[in-house]
Design a protein around this motif. Sequence first.
Motif, PDB file in Angstrom:
ATOM      1  N   VAL A 240       0.787  -0.990  -0.157  1.00 17.33           N
ATOM      2  CA  VAL A 240       0.059   0.055   0.021  1.00 17.33           C
ATOM      3  C   VAL A 240       1.026   1.261   0.024  1.00 17.33           C
ATOM      4  N   SER A 241       1.639   1.446   1.013  1.00 18.75           N
ATOM      5  CA  SER A 241       2.832   2.481   1.084  1.00 18.75           C
ATOM      6  C   SER A 241       4.025   1.779   1.852  1.00 18.75           C
ATOM      7  N   GLU A 242       5.036   2.469   1.841  1.00 18.37           N
ATOM      8  CA  GLU A 242       6.175   2.033   2.501  1.00 18.37           C
ATOM      9  C   GLU A 242       7.140   3.248   2.929  1.00 18.37           C
ATOM     10  N   VAL A 243       7.107   3.521   4.383  1.00 22.48           N
ATOM     11  CA  VAL A 243       7.661   4.816   4.857  1.00 22.48           C
ATOM     12  C   VAL A 243       8.583   4.476   6.070  1.00 22.48           C
ATOM     13  N   GLU A 244       9.905   5.121   5.743  1.00 21.78           N
ATOM     14  CA  GLU A 244      10.873   4.910   6.941  1.00 21.78           C
ATOM     15  C   GLU A 244      11.159   6.251   7.079  1.00 21.78           C
ATOM     16  N   ILE A 245      11.297   6.718   8.303  1.00 19.49           N
ATOM     17  CA  ILE A 245      12.027   7.964   8.776  1.00 19.49           C
ATOM     18  C   ILE A 245      13.071   7.918   9.871  1.00 19.49           C
ATOM     19  N   ASP A 246      13.911   8.673   9.424  1.00 16.55           N
ATOM     20  CA  ASP A 246      14.828   8.913  10.638  1.00 16.55           C
ATOM     21  C   ASP A 246      14.557   9.828  11.233  1.00 16.55           C
ATOM     22  N   ALA A 247      14.140   9.863  12.613  1.00 17.11           N
ATOM     23  CA  ALA A 247      13.955  10.880  13.396  1.00 17.11           C
ATOM     24  C   ALA A 247      14.989  11.634  13.966  1.00 17.11           C
ATOM     25  N   LYS A 248      15.964  11.143  14.109  1.00 19.16           N
ATOM     26  CA  LYS A 248      17.251  11.854  14.619  1.00 19.16           C
ATOM     27  C   LYS A 248      17.922  12.740  13.457  1.00 19.16           C
ATOM     28  N   GLY A 249      17.891  12.314  12.331  1.00 14.18           N
ATOM     29  CA  GLY A 249      18.510  13.120  11.528  1.00 14.18           C
ATOM     30  C   GLY A 249      17.145  13.787  10.720  1.00 14.18           C
ATOM     31  N   ALA A 250      16.147  13.781  11.110  1.00 10.08           N
ATOM     32  CA  ALA A 250      14.942  14.503  10.568  1.00 10.08           C
ATOM     33  C   ALA A 250      14.969  14.463   8.938  1.00 10.08           C
ATOM     34  N   VAL A 252      13.448  11.604   5.663  1.00 10.68           N
ATOM     35  CA  VAL A 252      12.717  10.493   4.973  1.00 10.68           C
ATOM     36  C   VAL A 252      13.692   9.767   4.344  1.00 10.68           C
ATOM     37  N   VAL A 253      13.685   8.291   4.695  1.00  8.77           N
ATOM     38  CA  VAL A 253      14.667   7.436   4.417  1.00  8.77           C
ATOM     39  C   VAL A 253      14.053   6.720   2.904  1.00  8.77           C
ATOM     40  N   VAL A 254      12.826   6.331   3.341  1.00 10.45           N
ATOM     41  CA  VAL A 254      12.219   5.516   2.198  1.00 10.45           C
ATOM     42  C   VAL A 254      10.744   6.426   2.240  1.00 10.45           C
ATOM     43  N   GLY A 255      10.074   6.426   0.877  1.00  7.06           N
ATOM     44  CA  GLY A 255       8.807   6.855   0.845  1.00  7.06           C
ATOM     45  C   GLY A 255       8.214   6.252  -0.607  1.00  7.06           C
ATOM     46  N   LYS A 256       7.728   4.914  -0.389  1.00  5.60           N
ATOM     47  CA  LYS A 256       7.249   4.324  -1.488  1.00  5.60           C
ATOM     48  C   LYS A 256       5.912   4.498  -1.638  1.00  5.60           C
ATOM     49  N   ASN A 257       5.274   4.761  -2.852  1.00  4.16           N
ATOM     50  CA  ASN A 257       3.914   4.804  -3.186  1.00  4.16           C
ATOM     51  C   ASN A 257       3.297   5.920  -2.099  1.00  4.16           C
ATOM     52  N   THR A 258       3.832   6.911  -2.018  1.00  7.33           N
ATOM     53  CA  THR A 258       3.455   8.278  -1.311  1.00  7.33           C
ATOM     54  C   THR A 258       4.145   9.240  -1.529  1.00  7.33           C
ATOM     55  N   ALA A 259       3.747  10.362  -0.915  1.00 11.70           N
ATOM     56  CA  ALA A 259       4.605  11.597  -0.915  1.00 11.70           C
ATOM     57  C   ALA A 259       4.470  12.187   0.640  1.00 11.70           C
ATOM     58  N   ILE A 260       5.670  12.513   0.956  1.00  5.87           N
ATOM     59  CA  ILE A 260       5.695  13.061   2.301  1.00  5.87           C
ATOM     60  C   ILE A 260       6.095  14.330   2.225  1.00  5.87           C
ATOM     61  N   SER A 261       5.714  15.214   3.100  1.00  2.00           N
ATOM     62  CA  SER A 261       6.063  16.634   3.317  1.00  2.00           C
ATOM     63  C   SER A 261       6.071  17.082   4.836  1.00  2.00           C
ATOM     64  N   GLY A 262       6.744  18.279   5.074  1.00  2.00           N
ATOM     65  CA  GLY A 262       6.610  19.086   6.256  1.00  2.00           C
ATOM     66  C   GLY A 262       7.111  18.241   7.439  1.00  2.00           C
ATOM     67  N   LEU A 263       8.166  17.442   7.441  1.00  2.00           N
ATOM     68  CA  LEU A 263       8.786  16.550   8.426  1.00  2.00           C
ATOM     69  C   LEU A 263       9.441  17.346   9.407  1.00  2.00           C
ATOM     70  N   SER A 264       8.969  17.080  10.657  1.00  2.00           N
ATOM     71  CA  SER A 264       9.343  18.161  11.782  1.00  2.00           C
ATOM     72  C   SER A 264       9.977  16.837  12.862  1.00  2.00           C
ATOM     73  N   ALA A 265      10.910  17.101  13.405  1.00  2.00           N
ATOM     74  CA  ALA A 265      11.462  16.196  14.480  1.00  2.00           C
ATOM     75  C   ALA A 265      11.851  16.690  16.084  1.00  2.00           C
ATOM     76  N   VAL A 309      10.327   4.160  12.054  1.00  2.00           N
ATOM     77  CA  VAL A 309      10.698   5.251  12.428  1.00  2.00           C
ATOM     78  C   VAL A 309      12.059   5.167  13.591  1.00  2.00           C
ATOM     79  N   SER A 310      13.066   5.217  12.956  1.00  2.00           N
ATOM     80  CA  SER A 310      14.206   5.116  13.740  1.00  2.00           C
ATOM     81  C   SER A 310      14.855   6.419  14.238  1.00  2.00           C
ATOM     82  N   GLY A 311      15.565   6.130  15.372  1.00  2.00           N
ATOM     83  CA  GLY A 311      16.284   7.339  16.035  1.00  2.00           C
ATOM     84  C   GLY A 311      15.516   8.012  16.989  1.00  2.00           C
ATOM     85  N   LEU A 312      14.666   7.557  17.537  1.00  2.00           N
ATOM     86  CA  LEU A 312      13.587   7.846  18.408  1.00  2.00           C
ATOM     87  C   LEU A 312      14.364   7.909  19.901  1.00  2.00           C
ATOM     88  N   LYS A 313      14.053   8.609  20.868  1.00  2.00           N
ATOM     89  CA  LYS A 313      14.613   8.576  22.339  1.00  2.00           C
ATOM     90  C   LYS A 313      13.673   7.352  22.977  1.00  2.00           C
TER      91      LYS A 313
END
Length: 621
Positions: A240-250, A252-265, A309-313
């Motif tokens: 359906v969609s595949e998303v991977e986010i690096d929170a520490k680095g703020a 988007v690592v992977v964004g498959k079949n989707t569009a991501i914007s406005g990332l804030s960490a 989501v990686s890099g979270l406290k």
Amino acid sequence: MRAMRITGRVLVVLTMLACAALAQPAFYLKSGDRVVFYGDSITDQRLYTTFVETFVRTRYPQLDVSFVHSGWGGDRVTGGGGGPIGLRLRRDVAVYKPTVVTIMLGMNDGRYRPFDQTVFDWYKTGFESMVQDLKSLAPAARITLIRPSPYDEVTRPAMAGGGYNPVLVKFGDLLQEMAAKQSMQVADLNGPVVKMLERAQATNADLAARIIPDRVHPGAAGHLIMAAALLDSWGAPGVVSEVEIDAKGAKVVVGKNTAISGLSASNGVSWSQTDQALPMPVDLNDAATALAVKSADFLEKFDRETLKVSGLKPGHYALRIDGLQVGVFTAEQLGEGLNLAAWPTPMMKQANEVHALTMKRTGIHNTRWRTIEVPLEADHLAGAKAAMDALDALDTELDAKQRAAAIPVARKYELVPVTADEARIPAGFTPIFNGKDTTGWHISTTNHHGTTPDWHVENGVLVGMQNPVGKGGILLTDKKYKNFEVYLELNPDWGCDGGLFLRSNERGEAYQVMIDYRDGGTLGGVYGERLKDVTSLSIKDWEKYYKRGEWNVIKARIEGEIPRISVWMNGTLVTQWSDVANHSVDGALDGMIAVQVHGGTQIWKEGGKQKFRNIAVRELP
């Protein structure tokens, strides 16, 4: 030389990726396709076929494909109750000018007895003749032959004389050979379902027997796995969609079949996400469906809506999508990844709305076909054509609404740090008490128990007290709710009477879940607070489920125009109650949620407190 070696490695990787891409088959259906599902009573159930339709709508919302469901109970390769095979093919298939036709016949053709060569030869001759007639009537159609779904001899003993499902398997082998010789598609709706039943049987034998309750006609759980098998033969994608986010680095690592914007960490993570597809709606609250889905690895194969989501406290995080709390997860769980298709998300709600429209649309077509067209054909009634034209127009209108409902929309995602206490709120429930103040709530100024102003927060706990002594009252949500479940944790002082109000008006006239924590009191029952003619229900053995002096969980559900109320205490269902009519004031179908401090001094301990925390709600259809 080293530069050349690196280039060589890159070329190898690119070649591997290209080969992997080529190995992924293109989806069988194309824009402009018109699909007709043909078969017997199993197709006539309109379950595996509607699941396929909804999958295509939600996975490929821009794909212009139409569907017709033409199953008829009792059919064989020679026809049946809907007429001989020639008539059935002309009237119920060819007239729609299909570009794709699926055929599943065999359950009735085997005569429900062990293998008989004469019957097999008859089936072979009839099927071959039917296919030739279909090719003549609909020359543009691509045909998918379906190996017949199983006669359940997994959860029940096999038929004497060698069993009946082996007969259907032989029929399927014949169709496999026929498809290979004539360049037709084939889908196996027998083997995968049998394998699922075997795994389900090993897990829960009683529940597994409900998947095909009469051994022939699967329920929704079995049909879902059948739909998956047909879709698999068509090369349906699992993502359906595949998303991977690096929170520490703020980032988007992977964004498959989707569009991501406005990332804030900062203080958690938030972003906007617009997927290109919706998840396949699956009712995991139905025990048989949940078992079938798990036993067939359905979500992993066909419904991967992943978030990592990686890099979270370290700690707990509430995942909220469009303000709806989907669930609470640890940083470790989020780092490993979630499949959101298994959770009650706004996207799943949207997909369920699409499926509801699928069922409505196919119901309209079935009414046109089976109630008007076929039974009134010989009567030559002018009104029949007008009725069919009207139903066709309604079908078209519902089709347009279904397609529009399947278009994904932008969603606001938030990962918010929460305490370990807040982490106990169940998945799908959205907090309505913030643990800091009474924002979103207000005190009733007209309640007959009083208007105590003493509602305040102590260390994340909502506290209600009489003030002055004898003056109680209620605290109401600002928002009204119709059908919903409310979750809360409570630890009132002994001797304090109170309540949880459902569908309350401003005066506190409501259906009440009793919290009479005192001598002679009761918890978990139902009472009509100033509602006329409501028969109360008291729980006499409530102390078996309640832990004195500790925090306890109450979950209450109210639904229906004539209210039905269920109450769970610390996970145990203690109340199932139905009214005989809607006794809400003025017949109201919605209202506020409220918590109560009882007025008077006889059933209230002086200085006592009602105490609540982790109050959350899940709205129902």
